[in-house]
Design a protein around this motif. Structure first.
Motif, PDB file in Angstrom:
ATOM      1  N   THR A  25     -51.907  23.189  37.471  1.00  0.00           N
ATOM      2  CA  THR A  25     -50.971  22.883  38.546  1.00  0.00           C
ATOM      3  C   THR A  25     -49.733  22.216  37.983  1.00  0.00           C
ATOM      4  OG1 THR A  25     -52.153  20.821  38.756  1.00  0.00           O
ATOM      5  CG2 THR A  25     -52.771  22.568  40.263  1.00  0.00           C
ATOM      6  N   GLU A  26     -48.612  22.646  38.429  1.00  0.00           N
ATOM      7  CA  GLU A  26     -47.342  22.017  38.080  1.00  0.00           C
ATOM      8  C   GLU A  26     -47.181  21.834  36.577  1.00  0.00           C
ATOM      9  OE1 GLU A  26     -45.861  21.683  41.889  1.00  0.00           O
ATOM     10  OE2 GLU A  26     -44.865  21.110  40.046  1.00  0.00           O
ATOM     11  N   ALA A  27     -47.722  22.744  35.812  1.00  0.00           N
ATOM     12  CA  ALA A  27     -47.672  22.563  34.367  1.00  0.00           C
ATOM     13  C   ALA A  27     -46.223  22.541  33.891  1.00  0.00           C
ATOM     14  CB  ALA A  27     -48.405  23.706  33.681  1.00  0.00           C
ATOM     15  N   THR A  28     -45.979  21.786  32.847  1.00  0.00           N
ATOM     16  CA  THR A  28     -44.634  21.770  32.294  1.00  0.00           C
ATOM     17  C   THR A  28     -44.349  23.131  31.688  1.00  0.00           C
ATOM     18  OG1 THR A  28     -45.410  21.183  30.137  1.00  0.00           O
ATOM     19  CG2 THR A  28     -45.000  19.390  31.648  1.00  0.00           C
ATOM     20  N   PRO A  29     -43.103  23.522  31.669  1.00  0.00           N
ATOM     21  CA  PRO A  29     -42.764  24.819  31.087  1.00  0.00           C
ATOM     22  C   PRO A  29     -43.242  24.894  29.642  1.00  0.00           C
ATOM     23  CG  PRO A  29     -40.783  23.642  31.827  1.00  0.00           C
ATOM     24  CD  PRO A  29     -41.952  22.789  32.145  1.00  0.00           C
ATOM     25  N   ASP A  30     -43.207  23.749  29.012  1.00  0.00           N
ATOM     26  CA  ASP A  30     -43.632  23.691  27.627  1.00  0.00           C
ATOM     27  C   ASP A  30     -45.057  24.197  27.479  1.00  0.00           C
ATOM     28  OD1 ASP A  30     -43.468  21.079  25.184  1.00  0.00           O
ATOM     29  OD2 ASP A  30     -42.974  23.191  25.125  1.00  0.00           O
ATOM     30  N   ALA A  31     -45.943  23.624  28.312  1.00  0.00           N
ATOM     31  CA  ALA A  31     -47.342  24.000  28.239  1.00  0.00           C
ATOM     32  C   ALA A  31     -47.502  25.467  28.611  1.00  0.00           C
ATOM     33  CB  ALA A  31     -48.160  23.120  29.162  1.00  0.00           C
ATOM     34  N   CYS A  32     -46.752  25.888  29.620  1.00  0.00           N
ATOM     35  CA  CYS A  32     -46.842  27.293  30.036  1.00  0.00           C
ATOM     36  C   CYS A  32     -46.543  28.201  28.867  1.00  0.00           C
ATOM     37  CB  CYS A  32     -45.816  27.603  31.123  1.00  0.00           C
ATOM     38  SG  CYS A  32     -46.288  26.979  32.708  1.00  0.00           S
TER      39      CYS A  32
ATOM     40  N   ALA B 196     -38.036  17.078  33.605  1.00  0.00           N
ATOM     41  CA  ALA B 196     -38.577  15.716  33.649  1.00  0.00           C
ATOM     42  C   ALA B 196     -39.960  15.602  33.006  1.00  0.00           C
ATOM     43  CB  ALA B 196     -38.614  15.229  35.086  1.00  0.00           C
ATOM     44  N   GLN B 197     -40.868  16.528  33.339  1.00  0.00           N
ATOM     45  CA  GLN B 197     -42.233  16.388  32.809  1.00  0.00           C
ATOM     46  C   GLN B 197     -42.284  16.584  31.305  1.00  0.00           C
ATOM     47  OE1 GLN B 197     -42.254  18.735  35.670  1.00  0.00           O
ATOM     48  NE2 GLN B 197     -43.899  17.991  36.987  1.00  0.00           N
ATOM     49  N   THR B 198     -41.601  17.605  30.838  1.00  0.00           N
ATOM     50  CA  THR B 198     -41.587  17.838  29.397  1.00  0.00           C
ATOM     51  C   THR B 198     -40.995  16.638  28.683  1.00  0.00           C
ATOM     52  OG1 THR B 198     -41.177  20.145  29.897  1.00  0.00           O
ATOM     53  CG2 THR B 198     -40.936  19.479  27.631  1.00  0.00           C
ATOM     54  N   ARG B 199     -39.960  16.058  29.288  1.00  0.00           N
ATOM     55  CA  ARG B 199     -39.296  14.931  28.663  1.00  0.00           C
ATOM     56  C   ARG B 199     -40.270  13.764  28.490  1.00  0.00           C
ATOM     57  NH1 ARG B 199     -34.278  12.813  31.779  1.00  0.00           N
ATOM     58  NH2 ARG B 199     -34.021  15.050  31.900  1.00  0.00           N
ATOM     59  N   VAL B 200     -41.030  13.478  29.528  1.00  0.00           N
ATOM     60  CA  VAL B 200     -42.001  12.376  29.451  1.00  0.00           C
ATOM     61  C   VAL B 200     -43.004  12.631  28.334  1.00  0.00           C
ATOM     62  CG1 VAL B 200     -43.953  11.360  30.658  1.00  0.00           C
ATOM     63  CG2 VAL B 200     -41.782  11.666  31.843  1.00  0.00           C
ATOM     64  N   MET B 201     -43.460  13.873  28.243  1.00  0.00           N
ATOM     65  CA  MET B 201     -44.424  14.215  27.193  1.00  0.00           C
ATOM     66  C   MET B 201     -43.812  14.021  25.812  1.00  0.00           C
ATOM     67  SD  MET B 201     -46.449  17.727  27.533  1.00  0.00           S
ATOM     68  CE  MET B 201     -45.524  18.599  26.302  1.00  0.00           C
ATOM     69  N   VAL B 218     -32.258   5.346  15.977  1.00  0.00           N
ATOM     70  CA  VAL B 218     -31.163   5.132  16.921  1.00  0.00           C
ATOM     71  C   VAL B 218     -31.184   6.320  17.872  1.00  0.00           C
ATOM     72  CG1 VAL B 218     -28.691   4.833  17.237  1.00  0.00           C
ATOM     73  CG2 VAL B 218     -29.815   3.919  15.195  1.00  0.00           C
ATOM     74  N   PHE B 219     -31.356   6.030  19.153  1.00  0.00           N
ATOM     75  CA  PHE B 219     -31.613   7.073  20.135  1.00  0.00           C
ATOM     76  C   PHE B 219     -30.552   6.982  21.225  1.00  0.00           C
ATOM     77  CE2 PHE B 219     -33.590   9.090  23.707  1.00  0.00           C
ATOM     78  CZ  PHE B 219     -34.595   9.913  23.238  1.00  0.00           C
ATOM     79  N   VAL B 220     -29.733   8.019  21.363  1.00  0.00           N
ATOM     80  CA  VAL B 220     -28.688   8.016  22.390  1.00  0.00           C
ATOM     81  C   VAL B 220     -29.228   8.632  23.672  1.00  0.00           C
ATOM     82  CG1 VAL B 220     -26.513   9.083  23.079  1.00  0.00           C
ATOM     83  CG2 VAL B 220     -26.755   8.109  20.799  1.00  0.00           C
ATOM     84  N   THR B 221     -28.978   7.980  24.783  1.00  0.00           N
ATOM     85  CA  THR B 221     -29.427   8.555  26.054  1.00  0.00           C
ATOM     86  C   THR B 221     -28.559   8.001  27.168  1.00  0.00           C
ATOM     87  OG1 THR B 221     -31.279   8.823  27.567  1.00  0.00           O
ATOM     88  CG2 THR B 221     -31.148   6.738  26.382  1.00  0.00           C
ATOM     89  N   HIS B 222     -28.515   8.701  28.320  1.00  0.00           N
ATOM     90  CA  HIS B 222     -27.999   8.000  29.481  1.00  0.00           C
ATOM     91  C   HIS B 222     -29.064   7.903  30.568  1.00  0.00           C
ATOM     92  CE1 HIS B 222     -25.740  12.031  29.842  1.00  0.00           C
ATOM     93  NE2 HIS B 222     -26.925  12.169  30.370  1.00  0.00           N
ATOM     94  N   ASP B 223     -30.304   8.121  30.159  1.00  0.00           N
ATOM     95  CA  ASP B 223     -31.437   7.981  31.073  1.00  0.00           C
ATOM     96  C   ASP B 223     -32.034   6.581  30.875  1.00  0.00           C
ATOM     97  OD1 ASP B 223     -33.950   7.942  32.192  1.00  0.00           O
ATOM     98  OD2 ASP B 223     -34.408  10.022  31.678  1.00  0.00           O
ATOM     99  N   ILE B 224     -31.896   5.757  31.907  1.00  0.00           N
ATOM    100  CA  ILE B 224     -32.307   4.353  31.760  1.00  0.00           C
ATOM    101  C   ILE B 224     -33.818   4.234  31.553  1.00  0.00           C
ATOM    102  CG2 ILE B 224     -32.381   2.117  32.927  1.00  0.00           C
ATOM    103  CD1 ILE B 224     -29.772   2.884  34.284  1.00  0.00           C
ATOM    104  N   ASP B 225     -34.609   4.979  32.320  1.00  0.00           N
ATOM    105  CA  ASP B 225     -36.067   4.963  32.148  1.00  0.00           C
ATOM    106  C   ASP B 225     -36.437   5.260  30.699  1.00  0.00           C
ATOM    107  OD1 ASP B 225     -36.545   4.354  34.701  1.00  0.00           O
ATOM    108  OD2 ASP B 225     -37.361   6.311  35.305  1.00  0.00           O
ATOM    109  N   GLU B 226     -35.786   6.263  30.159  1.00  0.00           N
ATOM    110  CA  GLU B 226     -36.078   6.677  28.804  1.00  0.00           C
ATOM    111  C   GLU B 226     -35.775   5.546  27.828  1.00  0.00           C
ATOM    112  OE1 GLU B 226     -35.619  10.870  26.902  1.00  0.00           O
ATOM    113  OE2 GLU B 226     -33.619   9.956  26.889  1.00  0.00           O
ATOM    114  N   ALA B 227     -34.610   4.922  28.023  1.00  0.00           N
ATOM    115  CA  ALA B 227     -34.208   3.837  27.118  1.00  0.00           C
ATOM    116  C   ALA B 227     -35.214   2.692  27.169  1.00  0.00           C
ATOM    117  CB  ALA B 227     -32.811   3.342  27.487  1.00  0.00           C
TER     118      ALA B 227
END
Ligand SMILES: Nc1ncnc2c1ncn2[C@@H]1O[C@H](COP(=O)(O)OP(=O)(O)OP(=O)(O)O)[C@@H](O)[C@H]1O
Ligand SMILES: [Mg+2]
Lengths: 314, 292
Positions: A25-32, B196-201, B218-227
């Motif tokens: 479900t809702e798998a990331t494109p990466d996993a797909c 978003a999901q891939t990014r978290v992984m 040194v990691f550049v981002t403008h995503d605050i959660d990520e930082a």
């Protein structure tokens, strides 16, 4: 030591975990994608089982159409010649395909015809190899150095529009033998497309890839070899194919000079001797050989471009 | 059986990276970045454009910092001066005391996207750095395999980049940068183009890898959660001209997991950054309106 290896194993598991997530479900494109693209070896196995069937289903009908198109033209020609069709375009003196075919059979049974072909092939081969080597070197130099470009470009702009036939007098005056004059004219024809396409390809170099290579420690030569040339390769290969085509029709012009052999000479000579079927045989032979050589160039270069093929397409 | 082999292999790599680190400068750890009084000015058609103004930054060896700031504030420019692509107009950038004059394999770069060599297979891409360092083809290949299994892509070593998803390509990019055992890893919005999901992984993946390497990042981002999730320290930059306006310590425990994202400490840090960024983004808009 122990705690270290444990940590490594834990990380390994975590990594395996992330990379092999089931595409639920809702798998990331990466996993797909990783699920769908099973490791390349397996994939090619599955594909290689039915290439012939795939060809018949996808390309087969299209080739059939192409062949039918040619057959239709030959039939029309036969009709026009047999009935002496003459309405603005005159077919009365044009031998029918059946006549040409009979003449061709006679030529193929003898030896002369093959000698003509061999001579032409030899000239094209020499001229083409020289044009490719010189063309790629000049093209890369022009694409990489403003100096080289400024010095060479005026010559190219000036000489490129001159048709091959126009070079005949000069070639005869400047070069020692007939053979070298013909090769020179053929060479010139092939040279310009190779140079221009190489320049174009080199100038398209992706700056980001150059920066990536530099940050990985690549020297200037390494960047040329690993980034600039492969990036320019699609354009260079296109230039090589065009160059081959141009080489053949420049050859025809060059062989007006020759009093001995060559398929161009054969064609001109048949014209002076009013041997109509032979003229057509000569023309078709040049067309056929040109197409065949261009095809060979494309096929020969395709390993250099195999990275462009995406997924299942080829 | 295979599994243990792989792990042994990886340990060997990491040991190797440590000995290399030591051989650089006896006794000292590698990867200390120092940016002193750096201005970066570009010549443009409209006259000089100040992209970075009076930047001062000290990064300790093994520290993970994020550069955070609104779009166009000069984050990439500052990072490129550390990488050696953009020389500072004034001031100085040094790595372990040595002035940066050109890009080099001691500073691995991971770009936002499309920076793999499309004509090289995944393995050839990763082996490229070691080859350039003068390592033989066989050893370069085995280094490449090790780093590919580190990012979980060992099975794709013979694939061409354009057959991989964006996330997989970025993992190859990380493996390629690490294969040179860089003391500093420079990452310019590496996950910016991912969903978003891939990014978290990828973030978790990166932290796992970094935990073993412990090089400076040194990691550049403008995503605050990520930082907040990734870093030991967040360096916030102002809208153009880019100045460093805040330096926030992130004292969240490691290893970090996604559950952290809802903790009060995380929220507080996020709020702090959000306020700074909002103000700066407003400033940026006003400036751009004026300029336009
Ligand atoms: N080579 C260059 N020549 C001229 N101006 C440049 C150059 N590189 C960057 N700039 C300018 O410098 C400023 C900072 O650019 P930079 O790319 O560093 O911003 P950024 O913070 O990375 O933005 P983003 O988050 O959108 O990537 C911008 O105004 C940009 O237009
Ligand atoms: Mg940027």
């Amino acid at each position: 030591m122990d705690s270290q290896s444990n940590a490594a194993i834990r990380t390994a598991e975590a990594l395996v975990d992330t990379s092999a997530k089931p595409s639920g479900t809702e798998a990331t494109p990466d996993a797909c994608v990783s699920a769908e693209l099973s490791p390349p070896e397996e994939k090619s196995q599955v594909q290689s089982r039915t290439p012939v069937m795939i060809w018949f289903r996808t390309s087969g009908p299209r080739y059939l159409v192409r062949i039918m198109a040619l057959v239709a033209a030959v039939l029309l020609w036969e009709l026009a010649s047999d009935n002496g069709f003459s309405f603005y375009v005159n077919f009365e003196n044009i031998p029918a395909p059946s006549v040409v075919g009979a003449a061709l059979g006679a030529e193929l049974a003898g030896q002369e015809f093959y000698l003509h072909i061999l001579h032409s092939l030899e000239r094209v081969a020499i001229a083409y190899v020289m044009a490719v080597v010189l063309g790629v070197v000049i093209g890369v130099a022009m694409g990489r150095s403003r100096w080289a470009e400024d010095i060479i470009l005026p010559y190219i702009e000036l000489l490129r529009p001159i048709p091959a036939v126009a070079w005949i007098p000069l070639a005869i005056l400047m070069l020692p033998t007939e053979q070298s004059s013909i090769v020179f004219i053929t060479f010139l024809g092939a040279l310009f497309p190779v140079i221009l396409n190489t320049v174009h390809g080199v100038e398209q170099t992706n700056g980001l890839l150059v920066r990536a290579a530099r940050s990985l420690g690549a020297s200037r030569t390494a960047i040329l070899w690993h980034v600039v040339l492969p990036g320019a390769m699609p354009s260079i290969v296109a230039g090589l194919a065009i160059g081959m085509g141009v080489a053949w029709f420049s050859l025809l012009a060059g062989e007006i000079i020759s009093g001995q052999y060559g398929i161009g000479y054969y064609t001109w000579n048949s014209y002076t001797l009013i041997q109509y079927p032979q003229i057509i045989i000569g023309m078709l032979t040049i067309g056929g050989l040109g197409t065949l050589c261009t095809l060979l160039v494309r096929k020969g270069c395709s390993p250099l471009l195999k990275w462009q093929a995406r997924g299942g397409r080829s | 059986m295979n599994e243990t082999l792989m792990n042994d292999n990886r340990l060997a790599v990491l040991d190797h990276s440590r000995t290399r680190a030591k051989s650089g400068k006896p006794g000292a750890e590698r990867g200390r970045i120092s940016v002193r009084d750096v201005d970066i000015v570009f010549d443009t058609a409209n006259g000089p454009h100040v992209a970075v103004k009076n930047a001062n930054l000290a990064v300790r060896p093994g520290e993970f910092i994020c550069l955070l700031g609104p779009s166009g504030c000069g984050k990439s420019t500052l990072m490129n001066s550390i990488a050696g692509f953009v020389p500072p107009s004034s001031g100085e950038v040094t790595i372990d005391g040595e002035a940066v004059t050109e890009p080099g394999p001691d500073r691995g770069m991971v770009f936002q996207q499309h920076s793999l060599f499309p004509w090289k297979t995944v393995k050839e891409n990763v082996a490229f750095g070691p080859l350039m360092a003068g390592v033989g083809q066989n050893e370069a290949n085995s280094v490449a395999r090790t780093f590919l299994s580190l990012v979980g892509l060992a099975a794709f070593e013979n694939a061409y980049p354009n057959t991989l998803s964006g996330g997989m390509q970025q993992r190859v990019g990380i493996a390629r940068a690490l294969a040179n055992y860089p003391s500093v890893l420079l990452m310019d919005e590496p996950f910016g183009a991912l969903d978003a999901q891939t990014r978290v992984m990828m973030q978790e993946n990166l932290l796992d890898i970094w935990r073993e390497f412990r090089n400076t990042v040194v990691f550049v981002t403008h995503d605050i959660d990520e930082a907040v999730f990734l870093s030991d320290r967040i360096v916030v930059m102002s809208a153009s001209p880019g100045r460093i306006i805040a330096d926030i310590d992130v004292k969240l425990p490691r290893p970090r997991e996604q559950s952290l994202l809802t903790s009060p400490e995380f929220m507080a840090l996020k709020r702090q950054c959000l306020d700074l960024i909002r103000q700066e983004t407003l400033n940026a808009f006003q400036q751009q309106n004026k300029a336009g």
